[in-house]
Design a protein around this motif. Structure first.
Motif, PDB file in Angstrom:
ATOM      1  N   THR A  61       0.832  -1.209   0.000  1.00 22.36           N
ATOM      2  CA  THR A  61       0.000   0.000   0.000  1.00 22.36           C
ATOM      3  C   THR A  61       0.864   1.256   0.000  1.00 22.36           C
ATOM      4  O   THR A  61       0.606   2.214  -0.741  1.00 22.36           O
ATOM      5  CB  THR A  61      -0.931   0.012   1.222  1.00 22.36           C
ATOM      6  N   ASP A  75       2.509   1.660  -3.457  1.00 26.36           N
ATOM      7  CA  ASP A  75       1.556   2.172  -4.452  1.00 26.36           C
ATOM      8  C   ASP A  75       1.275   3.654  -4.239  1.00 26.36           C
ATOM      9  O   ASP A  75       1.157   4.427  -5.203  1.00 26.36           O
ATOM     10  CB  ASP A  75       0.249   1.385  -4.390  1.00 26.36           C
ATOM     11  N   ARG A  76       1.155   4.032  -2.988  1.00 32.71           N
ATOM     12  CA  ARG A  76       0.846   5.426  -2.672  1.00 32.71           C
ATOM     13  C   ARG A  76       1.975   6.344  -3.132  1.00 32.71           C
ATOM     14  O   ARG A  76       1.740   7.416  -3.691  1.00 32.71           O
ATOM     15  CB  ARG A  76       0.624   5.547  -1.165  1.00 32.71           C
TER      16      ARG A  76
END
Length: 461
Positions: free
Chosen positions: A278, A281-282
């Motif tokens: 996560t 991806d951020r």
């Protein structure tokens, strides 16, 4: 307070119009033949809620009625008393509308509260002279800036645009801060001034590009450059906030890590690997929209059950990293939407955003002598491209939750395919910004398949 409907009586001494806003989509499309007052209604609403009450002195009307979502409505009319012109704003409960047997005079007497605003016939000569002195001082300032070698081109040009806009106001009698000669807010009742502060209305006018011919000078600032400078300021502010958060977290990291090690953890390997993905991806999203967030730790290797000692350490690292990039969250969402909308419209060129230079445009077909795709100056964009870019920039970056945005003729200089996409893109903007939009248009291509959002103004049959 949210506006639910707008009604005007006897506009130009002829027309009665009612615009009920579409609450589900937050987008209302106003159509009608030329001369029915679409633009006048938008300008009147913008002027009223931005306290430019002098606008109403030249409009012929009996009343404007504005209905809100708090079970009240305001009736605005214009009166002449002792040679002075006043706007009267009467506030009513919705229950008054449900009494058809109540005459107009009785309804006026039933007003809960009244605000009375004096409209001066002319700007006083003293105020105009003071304004002209200020204008001369600005000309001298710009002359100095143009010869100051240390000033970059963009900042000098932005100063010139500000000066030239004020010159236009002086020439054509437009009303901004200095020309607003109405009585001060101190003379108005608190219920009225408080309500105006809560309702933010912005008008995006038909003419969105400032040209040298309009200004009357030899040089000008394209509005795209102004948007670029504003965007750089937003990015700089986010970077500074992120830096402050980083300094605070880094200074306390050793103690927090020791406490984390002492406390133990319930996090599993699977949960930690998901958290790492996560974060990765951020970061990539932020990098893709030009925010330049450090991505050297991207594609972090996933851990396995032989590395249990890393769980506590990495969990704290992940939590801290999310906090450090949080200041970019809202901006990155807006930047991505902005890029997506513009790049699916522009042909043979692409918009890129850079945290140092702002808005950049590159050809996707033409290369320079170094075999790199050519950089395209903002001034080389077509009028349609500039209008579309400026319009969506204002909608996405200059709008805030709860705002009412008024757009006059968004079809200006746009190809039919762009017009067909406009409402679909606008729906995405209203979704992320939670704004209400009223559009005045002549174009069926703008409406496309959204005829359920239209309100038609009609003339005298």
């Amino acid at each position: 307070m949210k506006i639910l409907s707008i009604e005007v009586g006897n506009l130009f001494g002829i027309f009665n119009h009612r615009i009920s806003l579409m609450s589900e989509s937050n987008i209302t499309i106003v159509i009608g033949e030329n001369g029915l007052g679409k633009t006048i209604i938008l300008e009147a609403i913008d002027s009223f809620f931005n306290k430019r009450f002098n606008y109403f002195k030249s409009i012929e009307f009996d009343f404007f009625t504005i209905t809100f979502d708090n079970d009240e409505f305001w009736r605005i009319d214009k009166k002449v008393e002792s040679g002075n012109i006043y706007l009267n704003v009467n506030k009513f409960d919705q229950s008054i509308k449900k009494k058809p047997d109540l005459g107009s005079r009785a309804k006026n007497n039933a007003a809960n509260k009244t605000a009375k605003i004096k409209i001066d016939e002319n700007v006083s000569s003293r105020k105009r002279a003071a304004y002209e002195r200020k204008h001369i001082e600005e000309l001298e300032l710009i002359n100095y800036l143009n010869h100051e070698k240390n000033r970059d081109y963009e900042s000098v040009q932005l100063e010139m645009e500000l000066m030239n806009l004020r010159r236009l106001e002086l020439k054509y009698g437009k009303h901004l801060g200095f020309f607003n000669s109405n009585e001060s807010d101190d003379s108005q009742p608190k219920w009225f001034t408080d309500a105006l502060e809560k309702i933010n209305v912005r008008l995006i006018e038909t003419q969105r590009i400032i040209t040298a011919k309009e200004i009357g000078g030899d040089s000008y600032v394209n509005s795209v450059q102004k948007c670029s400078a504003e965007l750089l300021k937003m990015i700089t502010d986010a970077v500074k906030l992120s830096s402050d958060i980083t300094s605070g977290l880094d200074s306390t990291y050793p103690n927090r890590l020791i406490n984390k090690l002492k406390q133990g953890t319930r996090d599993t390997f699977e949960e930690l690997n998901i958290a790492l993905k996560t974060l990765d991806d951020r970061r990539k999203v932020l990098s893709s929209v030009g925010l330049g967030v450090d991505t050297k730790d991207s594609d972090i290797l996933q851990i396995d059950d032989t590395q249990s000692d890393l769980i506590k350490l990495l969990k704290l690292y992940i939590d801290d990293s999310h906090e450090k990039i949080k200041p970019f969250d809202e901006l990155s969402i807006k930047l991505k939407l902005f890029q997506d909308i513009i790049n699916k419209r522009f042909k043979h060129k692409i918009l890129q955003i850079n945290r140092v230079s702002g808005l950049n445009f590159k050809s996707t077909v033409k290369k320079d002598k170094k075999n790199n795709f050519e950089v395209i100056p903002a001034s080389k964009l077509s009028s349609g491209e500039q209008n579309e870019l400026i319009l969506f920039y204002k909608l996405i970056f200059n709008s805030h939750k709860g705002d009412m945005i008024l757009i006059d003729e968004p079809e200006l200089s746009l190809h039919i395919s762009w017009q067909n996409e406009f409402i679909a893109d606008l729906k995405e903007v209203t979704e992320i910004n939670d704004v209400t939009v009223i559009i005045a248009t002549h174009s069926p291509d703008i409406i496309n398949d959204n005829w359920g959002l239209k309100v038609e103004l009609r003339g005298v049959e």
